[in-house]
Write a protein that holds these residues in place. Sequence first.
Motif, mmCIF file in Angstrom:
data_model
loop_
_atom_site.group_PDB
_atom_site.id
_atom_site.type_symbol
_atom_site.label_atom_id
_atom_site.label_comp_id
_atom_site.label_asym_id
_atom_site.label_seq_id
_atom_site.Cartn_x
_atom_site.Cartn_y
_atom_site.Cartn_z
ATOM 1 N N SER A 55 36.433 55.113 -70.059
ATOM 2 C CA SER A 55 36.376 54.235 -71.229
ATOM 3 C C SER A 55 36.650 52.784 -70.852
ATOM 4 N N GLY A 56 37.352 52.559 -69.742
ATOM 5 C CA GLY A 56 37.640 51.195 -69.305
ATOM 6 C C GLY A 56 36.679 50.638 -68.274
ATOM 7 N N PHE A 57 35.908 51.535 -67.632
ATOM 8 C CA PHE A 57 35.012 51.093 -66.563
ATOM 9 C C PHE A 57 34.038 50.003 -67.015
ATOM 10 N N TYR A 58 33.500 50.154 -68.206
ATOM 11 C CA TYR A 58 32.394 49.295 -68.631
ATOM 12 C C TYR A 58 32.832 48.222 -69.621
ATOM 13 N N LEU A 59 34.130 47.987 -69.688
ATOM 14 C CA LEU A 59 34.648 46.913 -70.535
ATOM 15 C C LEU A 59 35.117 45.750 -69.678
ATOM 16 N N PRO A 60 34.902 44.519 -70.130
ATOM 17 C CA PRO A 60 35.522 43.389 -69.429
ATOM 18 C C PRO A 60 37.036 43.566 -69.420
ATOM 19 N N ALA A 61 37.688 43.079 -68.376
ATOM 20 C CA ALA A 61 39.131 43.288 -68.217
ATOM 21 C C ALA A 61 39.913 42.829 -69.446
ATOM 22 N N LYS A 104 35.114 62.560 -52.108
ATOM 23 C CA LYS A 104 34.316 62.355 -53.315
ATOM 24 C C LYS A 104 35.131 61.610 -54.365
ATOM 25 N N ALA A 105 36.427 61.921 -54.455
ATOM 26 C CA ALA A 105 37.287 61.193 -55.389
ATOM 27 C C ALA A 105 37.346 59.722 -55.025
ATOM 28 N N TRP A 106 37.426 59.418 -53.726
ATOM 29 C CA TRP A 106 37.428 58.017 -53.271
ATOM 30 C C TRP A 106 36.123 57.325 -53.668
ATOM 31 N N VAL A 107 35.002 58.003 -53.449
ATOM 32 C CA VAL A 107 33.698 57.448 -53.821
ATOM 33 C C VAL A 107 33.662 57.135 -55.306
ATOM 34 N N ASP A 108 34.117 58.081 -56.131
ATOM 35 C CA ASP A 108 34.081 57.883 -57.580
ATOM 36 C C ASP A 108 34.957 56.711 -58.015
ATOM 37 N N LEU A 109 36.009 56.438 -57.271
ATOM 38 C CA LEU A 109 36.928 55.352 -57.633
ATOM 39 C C LEU A 109 36.475 53.990 -57.133
ATOM 40 N N ILE A 110 35.611 53.958 -56.092
ATOM 41 C CA ILE A 110 35.136 52.649 -55.592
ATOM 42 C C ILE A 110 33.753 52.276 -56.129
ATOM 43 N N ALA A 111 33.056 53.224 -56.732
ATOM 44 C CA ALA A 111 31.738 52.917 -57.315
ATOM 45 C C ALA A 111 31.960 52.321 -58.701
ATOM 46 N N ARG A 112 32.069 51.000 -58.757
ATOM 47 C CA ARG A 112 32.449 50.316 -59.990
ATOM 48 C C ARG A 112 31.420 49.255 -60.380
ATOM 49 N N ALA A 113 30.834 49.444 -61.553
ATOM 50 C CA ALA A 113 29.863 48.476 -62.069
ATOM 51 C C ALA A 113 30.517 47.104 -62.185
ATOM 52 N N GLY A 114 29.832 46.101 -61.679
ATOM 53 C CA GLY A 114 30.336 44.737 -61.720
ATOM 54 C C GLY A 114 31.229 44.371 -60.558
ATOM 55 N N LEU A 115 31.681 45.380 -59.805
ATOM 56 C CA LEU A 115 32.541 45.121 -58.650
ATOM 57 C C LEU A 115 31.878 45.511 -57.337
ATOM 58 N N THR A 116 31.324 46.712 -57.285
ATOM 59 C CA THR A 116 30.654 47.144 -56.052
ATOM 60 C C THR A 116 29.151 47.372 -56.241
ATOM 61 N N LEU A 127 26.638 45.329 -54.297
ATOM 62 C CA LEU A 127 27.295 44.022 -54.237
ATOM 63 C C LEU A 127 28.097 43.815 -52.956
ATOM 64 N N LEU A 128 28.194 44.831 -52.114
ATOM 65 C CA LEU A 128 28.966 44.710 -50.873
ATOM 66 C C LEU A 128 28.000 44.520 -49.711
ATOM 67 N N HIS A 129 27.983 43.317 -49.176
ATOM 68 C CA HIS A 129 27.012 42.991 -48.128
ATOM 69 C C HIS A 129 27.715 42.583 -46.836
ATOM 70 N N ASN A 130 26.934 42.563 -45.750
ATOM 71 C CA ASN A 130 27.418 42.117 -44.441
ATOM 72 C C ASN A 130 28.611 42.938 -43.968
ATOM 73 N N LYS A 131 28.524 44.239 -44.187
ATOM 74 C CA LYS A 131 29.561 45.147 -43.721
ATOM 75 C C LYS A 131 28.940 46.199 -42.807
ATOM 76 N N LYS A 132 29.697 46.617 -41.807
ATOM 77 C CA LYS A 132 29.283 47.672 -40.890
ATOM 78 C C LYS A 132 30.074 48.920 -41.215
ATOM 79 N N ALA A 133 29.412 50.075 -41.285
ATOM 80 C CA ALA A 133 30.104 51.333 -41.549
ATOM 81 C C ALA A 133 29.884 52.310 -40.404
ATOM 82 N N TYR A 134 30.956 52.994 -40.046
ATOM 83 C CA TYR A 134 30.897 54.093 -39.084
ATOM 84 C C TYR A 134 31.296 55.368 -39.813
ATOM 85 N N LEU A 135 30.464 56.376 -39.719
ATOM 86 C CA LEU A 135 30.778 57.689 -40.266
ATOM 87 C C LEU A 135 31.106 58.624 -39.113
ATOM 88 N N VAL A 136 32.326 59.110 -39.068
ATOM 89 C CA VAL A 136 32.731 60.084 -38.062
ATOM 90 C C VAL A 136 32.657 61.447 -38.738
#
Length: 197
Positions: A55-61, A104-116, A127-136
Motif C-alpha cells: 500500500s505504500g510502494f506506489y505512494l509519494p513519501a 527472492k525476498a531481497w529481490v522483492d524488497l529492492i524492486a521499487r518503482a521510482g527508485l530502482t 534506474l540503476l546504471h553503470n554497475k557490474k554484477a557477479y553471480l556466484v
Amino acid sequence: MHALVVNSSGRTDLSVSRKLVVELVDELKAKHPGLTFCYRDAAAGLPFVNELMISGFYLPAELRTPEQTQSLAFSDQLVQELQAADVLIIGAPIYNFSIPASLKAWVDLIARAGLTFSFSEMGFQGLLHNKKAYLVVTSGGVEVGSPADMATPYLRLVLGFVGITDVEVISADQLNLLGEQPIGAARDAIQHIHAVA
C-alpha cells in the motif's frame, strides 16, 4: 568504488557459494585496493512483502502513513545499499531449480518503482546504471545454463529490469555429480577477473 555482497545460502561453514564469494571478494580487494564492501546476508532473515508495504510502494513519501513509512524502512535501506554500489556480488545456490526464498525476498524488497525502476510509455526502465554484477551460482545436481536452471536466467532478468546489464556468472554446478572439479573451474574464473565496472 564500492561493492555490495549479498549471500543467500542457508548453510554457513559448509556453503560452497559463500566460500567462493569470499574468494571473489579477496581477488577484487587484491586487484582494486580502493574498493570498499558492504555485506548483506539474506539468509539471516528478510521480511516478506506484505499488504502494508504494498500500500505504500506506489505512494509519494509525503503521502504515506507513519505505518507505511515504517513498513518500508528496511526496504529503503536495501535499496540505498544497492544504489550506492558500483559492484554487486550475489552468492546464489540453486534450491529446487531456482533461487533461495531469502534471495527472492531481497529481490522483492529492492524492486521499487521510482527508485530502482520506472514506468514509461515505452515500458519499464531500469534506474540503476553503470554497475557490474557477479553471480556466484552453485548447485548439487542442476547444470547451470540448462533448462533446469531457473535461477541464473531469473537473476539476469531481474537485474536487467533494474538496469544492471553487465552480469558475469561464476558457477560451480553439479557438485554432487562432479565433485571438486567445478569448484576448481570457478576458482580459475575468479583468478582471471580483471574489471569491476
